[in-house]
Design a protein around this motif. Structure first.
Motif, mmCIF file in Angstrom:
data_model
loop_
_atom_site.group_PDB
_atom_site.id
_atom_site.type_symbol
_atom_site.label_atom_id
_atom_site.label_comp_id
_atom_site.label_asym_id
_atom_site.label_seq_id
_atom_site.Cartn_x
_atom_site.Cartn_y
_atom_site.Cartn_z
ATOM 1 N N LEU A 66 -10.583 62.212 37.998
ATOM 2 C CA LEU A 66 -10.064 61.357 37.040
ATOM 3 C C LEU A 66 -10.778 61.766 35.580
ATOM 4 C CD1 LEU A 66 -8.150 58.915 36.150
ATOM 5 C CD2 LEU A 66 -10.420 57.557 36.005
ATOM 6 N N GLY A 67 -11.940 62.036 35.793
ATOM 7 C CA GLY A 67 -12.724 62.277 34.592
ATOM 8 C C GLY A 67 -12.612 63.701 33.773
ATOM 9 N N ASN A 68 -11.633 64.542 34.551
ATOM 10 C CA ASN A 68 -11.247 65.574 33.850
ATOM 11 C C ASN A 68 -9.874 65.536 33.187
ATOM 12 O OD1 ASN A 68 -13.586 66.860 34.960
ATOM 13 N ND2 ASN A 68 -12.005 67.692 36.872
ATOM 14 N N TYR A 69 -9.354 64.306 33.042
ATOM 15 C CA TYR A 69 -8.028 64.214 32.161
ATOM 16 C C TYR A 69 -8.067 63.077 31.459
ATOM 17 C CZ TYR A 69 -6.237 67.229 35.706
ATOM 18 O OH TYR A 69 -6.053 68.567 36.529
ATOM 19 N N TRP A 70 -7.414 63.373 30.271
ATOM 20 C CA TRP A 70 -6.846 62.063 29.438
ATOM 21 C C TRP A 70 -5.808 61.284 30.375
ATOM 22 C CZ3 TRP A 70 -7.281 61.727 23.784
ATOM 23 C CH2 TRP A 70 -8.117 62.688 23.157
ATOM 24 N N MET A 71 -5.757 59.906 30.073
ATOM 25 C CA MET A 71 -5.108 58.988 30.660
ATOM 26 C C MET A 71 -4.213 58.234 29.909
ATOM 27 S SD MET A 71 -5.046 59.801 34.120
ATOM 28 C CE MET A 71 -4.474 58.793 34.797
ATOM 29 N N THR A 72 -3.186 57.526 30.202
ATOM 30 C CA THR A 72 -2.149 57.109 29.446
ATOM 31 C C THR A 72 -1.629 55.760 30.140
ATOM 32 O OG1 THR A 72 -1.587 58.930 27.779
ATOM 33 C CG2 THR A 72 0.142 57.191 28.213
ATOM 34 N N TRP A 73 -1.278 54.892 29.479
ATOM 35 C CA TRP A 73 -0.440 53.736 29.855
ATOM 36 C C TRP A 73 0.885 53.657 28.867
ATOM 37 C CZ3 TRP A 73 -1.475 50.716 33.743
ATOM 38 C CH2 TRP A 73 -2.724 50.637 34.329
ATOM 39 N N VAL A 74 1.798 53.610 29.783
ATOM 40 C CA VAL A 74 3.286 53.549 29.145
ATOM 41 C C VAL A 74 3.989 52.334 29.875
ATOM 42 C CG1 VAL A 74 5.769 54.795 29.060
ATOM 43 C CG2 VAL A 74 3.621 56.159 28.990
ATOM 44 N N ARG A 75 4.811 51.791 29.044
ATOM 45 C CA ARG A 75 5.438 50.601 29.390
ATOM 46 C C ARG A 75 6.875 50.515 29.261
ATOM 47 N NH1 ARG A 75 3.430 45.721 25.218
ATOM 48 N NH2 ARG A 75 4.619 46.646 23.139
ATOM 49 N N GLN A 76 7.673 49.727 30.149
ATOM 50 C CA GLN A 76 9.090 49.877 29.892
ATOM 51 C C GLN A 76 9.501 48.453 30.241
ATOM 52 O OE1 GLN A 76 11.132 52.091 33.004
ATOM 53 N NE2 GLN A 76 12.665 52.911 31.681
ATOM 54 N N ALA A 77 10.211 47.789 28.903
ATOM 55 C CA ALA A 77 10.656 46.594 29.307
ATOM 56 C C ALA A 77 12.044 46.435 30.167
ATOM 57 C CB ALA A 77 11.108 46.044 27.734
ATOM 58 N N PRO A 78 12.353 45.423 30.769
ATOM 59 C CA PRO A 78 13.396 45.312 31.740
ATOM 60 C C PRO A 78 14.639 45.881 31.014
ATOM 61 C CG PRO A 78 12.302 43.221 31.935
ATOM 62 C CD PRO A 78 11.629 44.045 30.600
ATOM 63 N N GLY A 79 15.292 46.741 31.640
ATOM 64 C CA GLY A 79 16.504 47.414 31.143
ATOM 65 C C GLY A 79 16.596 48.455 29.999
ATOM 66 N N LYS A 80 15.130 48.450 29.415
ATOM 67 C CA LYS A 80 14.852 49.365 28.212
ATOM 68 C C LYS A 80 14.341 50.799 28.590
ATOM 69 C CE LYS A 80 16.256 45.959 25.630
ATOM 70 N NZ LYS A 80 17.781 45.853 24.716
ATOM 71 N N GLY A 81 13.889 51.490 27.412
ATOM 72 C CA GLY A 81 13.467 52.730 27.510
ATOM 73 C C GLY A 81 11.977 52.882 27.718
ATOM 74 N N LEU A 82 11.390 53.783 27.686
ATOM 75 C CA LEU A 82 9.884 54.086 27.878
ATOM 76 C C LEU A 82 9.323 53.965 26.394
ATOM 77 C CD1 LEU A 82 10.096 57.305 30.012
ATOM 78 C CD2 LEU A 82 9.777 55.141 30.828
ATOM 79 N N ALA A 83 8.192 53.416 26.573
ATOM 80 C CA ALA A 83 7.251 53.168 25.339
ATOM 81 C C ALA A 83 5.896 53.335 25.571
ATOM 82 C CB ALA A 83 7.653 51.644 24.983
ATOM 83 N N TRP A 84 5.208 54.231 24.899
ATOM 84 C CA TRP A 84 4.086 54.763 25.054
ATOM 85 C C TRP A 84 2.933 53.660 24.560
ATOM 86 C CZ3 TRP A 84 0.481 55.540 20.762
ATOM 87 C CH2 TRP A 84 -0.776 56.057 21.058
#
Lengths: 119, 107
Positions: A29-47
């Motif tokens: 894990l320590g070698n990588y940047w990490m991200t959270w992305v969310r998706q509201a029900p029935g909607k698109g992807l959001a960083w």
């Protein structure tokens, strides 16, 4: 095989707090940047936000700044998302994702954990 | 913030068809664009990065092109497994933004 497993999602009241976890395996894990992305029900992807390998830098979308905090424990191969002052519009499936080295392209994703904020 | 706009929002096609999806950025993102495929109930899967580089393991019927503000994802001959929703994503600058998605459905 690289694996990311999110946990911690649940039903929470508006104004409440929640901490999501993401357990990483089969890579350092320590070698990588990490991200959270969310998706509201029935909607698109959001960083939501991104954290540098050592945790020294974080970036967030404006709508969660000052409410959400991304952190990591590389020794435990774990990524976290602390969510405070939750709002109904934060209801979503939250994915953790690995950023390919040297870019913000997300090459591995978890299966997501569902956060529901009731008003 | 850089806005990403995909068109069309929905496309109906048949197996064997050639399909093109367009993604436009509100300002230049050079070639810092990725494409993802998402099937219902599943996490997104990376298909293309740096506008035209094919991710390892992705079939060669997928291709990407473009630079600056206009990009395309082309599927040369649709297979049953390709019916899904496709998203573009810019990673030129924070905040990272995604297009609204294009749903590819069976005609």
């Amino acid at each position: 095989e690289v694996e990311l497993v999110e946990s911690g999602g649940t039903l929470v009241q508006s104004g409440g707090s929640l901490r999501l976890s993401c357990a990483a395996s089969e890579f350092t894990l320590g070698n990588y940047w990490m991200t959270w992305v969310r998706q509201a029900p029935g909607k698109g992807l959001a960083w939501v936000g991104t954290i540098k390998q050592d945790g020294s830098e974080t970036y967030y979308v404006d709508s969660v700044k000052d409410r959400f905090t991304i952190s990591r424990d590389n020794a435990k191969n774990s990524l976290y998302l602390q969510m405070n002052s939750l709002r109904a519009e934060d209801t979503a499936l939250y994915y953790c994702a690995r950023a390919r080295q040297g870019s913000d392209v997300f090459d591995y994703w978890g299966q997501g954990t569902l956060v529901t904020v009731s008003s | 913030d850089i806005q990403m706009t995909q068109s069309p929002s929905t496309v109906s096609a048949s197996e064997g068809d050639r399909v093109t999806i367009t993604c436009r950025a509100s300002q230049s993102i050079r070639s810092w664009l990725a494409w993802y495929q998402q099937k219902p109930g599943k996490a997104p899967k990376l298909l293309i990065y740096k506008a035209s580089s094919l991710e390892s393991g992705v079939p060669s019927r997928f291709s990407g092109s473009g630079s600056g503000t206009e990009f395309t994802l082309t599927i040369s001959s649709l297979q049953p497994d390709d019916f899904a929703t496709y998203y573009c994503q810019q990673y030129n600058s924070y905040p990272i933004t995604f297009g609204q998605g294009t749903r590819l459905e069976i005609k």
